[in-house]
Design an enzyme around this catalytic site. Structure first.
Site: not given
Length: 231
Positions: A12, A14
């Site tokens: 991922d 953020d």
């Protein structure tokens, strides 16, 4: 062959690779203020951590009774976020070390994020992580964002990897749920440590309960090595 065998790692973006949530919060706060919602708090923002920008906007319209079209709100928030992201996004030091360590071993890696393709590219370029992370998938490119597994399954497809051979690195509950739904292992480091007892994080094979404050590249790599030996 790497000590990690056939594993591929899907990150991922953020809150996992980079500390971008403050930028997302500020972009959201400014956008909502422009549309008559003057007091958008960090606590309100936390409910959207791990959710795609599009899904966030859709919920905003319902929650705050916004009249502006989804496309207009999305464009405004993305524009503000990109301005902030280009000026001030930092990679977490231990995550940078982890990526570099995996790169030296030739481990296939991808980024799968709820951010727009433009935001992903801008952040990776600004932090220099694009030197090692070139396979990028945005939730904008698949049918459903997290917690649906689509973005991770597409990342595996682009890497030429079986889902069972992929390990997801995530900070948010929807992402951990998406990894589980995709049939992938998950290293979870909750962005909000108080959420570590949530049912989504219970599905993670490695839960770093203290989040980034407790994550180390070496410990994660050692866990992957042990896991690869028994896979």
């Amino acid at each position: 062959m790497s000590n990690l065998g056939t594993f591929s790692i899907i990150f991922d973006l953020d809150g996992t690779l980079v500390d971008s949530e403050p930028n997302y919060y500020e972009a959201g706060r400014l956008t909502l203020a422009e549309h008559g919602v003057p007091e958008y708090t960090w606590a309100e923002h936390e409910r959207y951590i791990g959710i795609s920008t599009l899904d966030t906007i859709i919920d905003w319209r319902r929650r705050y009774d916004l009249r502006a079209p989804v496309a207009e709100l999305l464009a405004a928030k993305n524009r503000r976020y990109l301005e902030l992201a280009r000026a001030r996004t930092r990679a977490y030091p231990e995550m940078r070390t982890f990526v570099e360590l995996l790169a030296t071993e030739g481990v296939p890696m991808a980024v799968a994020s709820g951010s727009s393709p433009e935001a992903i590219a801008a952040v990776l370029a600004g932090t220099g992580l694009d030197a090692h992370l070139r396979t990028l998938v945005s939730a904008d490119e698949v049918a459903h964002g997290k917690p649906a597994p689509d973005v991770f399954l597409e990342a595996a497809r682009r890497l030429g990897a079986r889902p069972a051979d992929c390990v997801v690195v995530e900070d948010a509950a929807p992402g951990a749920a998406a990894a589980h739904a995709a049939g992938m292992r998950c290293i979870a480091l909750p962005y909000v440590p108080d959420q570590a007892d949530g049912p989504e994080f219970a599905t993670a094979e490695l839960l770093v309960r203290g989040g980034q404050a407790e994550f180390t590249a070496r410990a994660a790599h050692d866990w992957l090595t042990r896991t690869a030996r028994t896979a």
